[in-house]
Structures are given as C-alpha cells and as structure tokens.
Motif scaffolding. Structure first.
Motif, PDB file in Angstrom:
ATOM      1  N   LYS A 270      24.475  22.099  19.043  1.00 29.92           N
ATOM      2  CA  LYS A 270      25.983  22.190  18.421  1.00 29.92           C
ATOM      3  C   LYS A 270      26.123  23.318  17.661  1.00 29.92           C
ATOM      4  N   ALA A 271      27.039  24.149  17.805  1.00 34.48           N
ATOM      5  CA  ALA A 271      27.323  25.176  17.106  1.00 34.48           C
ATOM      6  C   ALA A 271      28.486  25.496  16.104  1.00 34.48           C
ATOM      7  N   ASP A 272      28.826  25.676  15.005  1.00 35.53           N
ATOM      8  CA  ASP A 272      28.940  25.664  13.908  1.00 35.53           C
ATOM      9  C   ASP A 272      30.534  25.663  13.325  1.00 35.53           C
ATOM     10  N   TYR A 273      31.028  25.862  15.202  1.00 36.42           N
ATOM     11  CA  TYR A 273      32.287  25.760  15.817  1.00 36.42           C
ATOM     12  C   TYR A 273      32.441  24.969  16.871  1.00 36.42           C
ATOM     13  N   GLY A 274      33.888  24.187  16.589  1.00 39.22           N
ATOM     14  CA  GLY A 274      33.974  23.206  17.435  1.00 39.22           C
ATOM     15  C   GLY A 274      33.065  22.249  18.177  1.00 39.22           C
ATOM     16  N   ASP A 275      33.027  22.192  19.370  1.00 46.01           N
ATOM     17  CA  ASP A 275      32.573  20.646  19.921  1.00 46.01           C
ATOM     18  C   ASP A 275      31.359  21.507  21.393  1.00 46.01           C
ATOM     19  N   VAL A 276      30.764  22.573  20.574  1.00 44.12           N
ATOM     20  CA  VAL A 276      29.812  23.714  21.628  1.00 44.12           C
ATOM     21  C   VAL A 276      28.980  23.226  21.427  1.00 44.12           C
TER      22      VAL A 276
END
Length: 91
Positions: free
Chosen positions: A50-56
């Motif tokens: 999971k990326a640090d930004y958003g639900d990506v």
C-alpha cells in the motif's frame, strides 16, 4: 502506464520503471545493466504494498539474471580493453 519498483537480486539495486502490464512470476524481462549492455532477467517474486498516499497498491518485482545468461558475452569481452573500460563499437 504502471510504475513498478524493480529489485534486482543480481546487482543488489532497485529502480522504478513504467510498464503497460504487470509481468507475472516466471516471465522474462530485458533490463539494461550498469555496464550499458542488455541482459535477460527472470521475475522471481511479485508483491503489492500500500502506498503512503491514498488507497493505492504499488507493485514490486524481484528479479534475478536468467541462469543461461553468460556474465560476459564474447561481444562484450571484445569491446572491453585491458583496463576493463567498455569501448564503443567500431567497424
């Protein structure tokens, strides 16, 4: 285009490349080596984090040089001088 983090087991490096599709485990890739020559690599692992930004979710590839790939090809051996420096192709 999908940004994929590639962790290279052979050279202990990592880089981010763009792909149209995510390669599967066992598939082969052609990657440019630090010496400027291209070589075959096998995908040995694929995972998502999971990326640090958003639900990506970001894909990561773990690659290793293909077993049949010779470390130094005859053409590369001819292109290298005695100091180990690679010389450009000449006719």
């Amino acid at each position: 285009m999908i940004d994929i983090e590639i962790q290279n087991e052979t050279h202990q490096t990592h880089e981010k490349l763009k792909f149209a599709v995510v390669p599967r485990i066992g598939e082969g890739l052609r990657l440019q080596e630090p010496n400027g020559f291209w070589a075959s690599y096998d995908v040995i692992d694929l995972w998502y984090q999971k990326a640090d930004y958003g639900d990506v979710w970001v894909p990561y590839l773990h690659v290793r040089k293909t077993a049949g790939e010779v470390e130094e090809t005859p053409a590369a051996a001819q292109a290298a001088n005695h100091d180990g420096e690679v010389l450009p192709f000449t006719i």
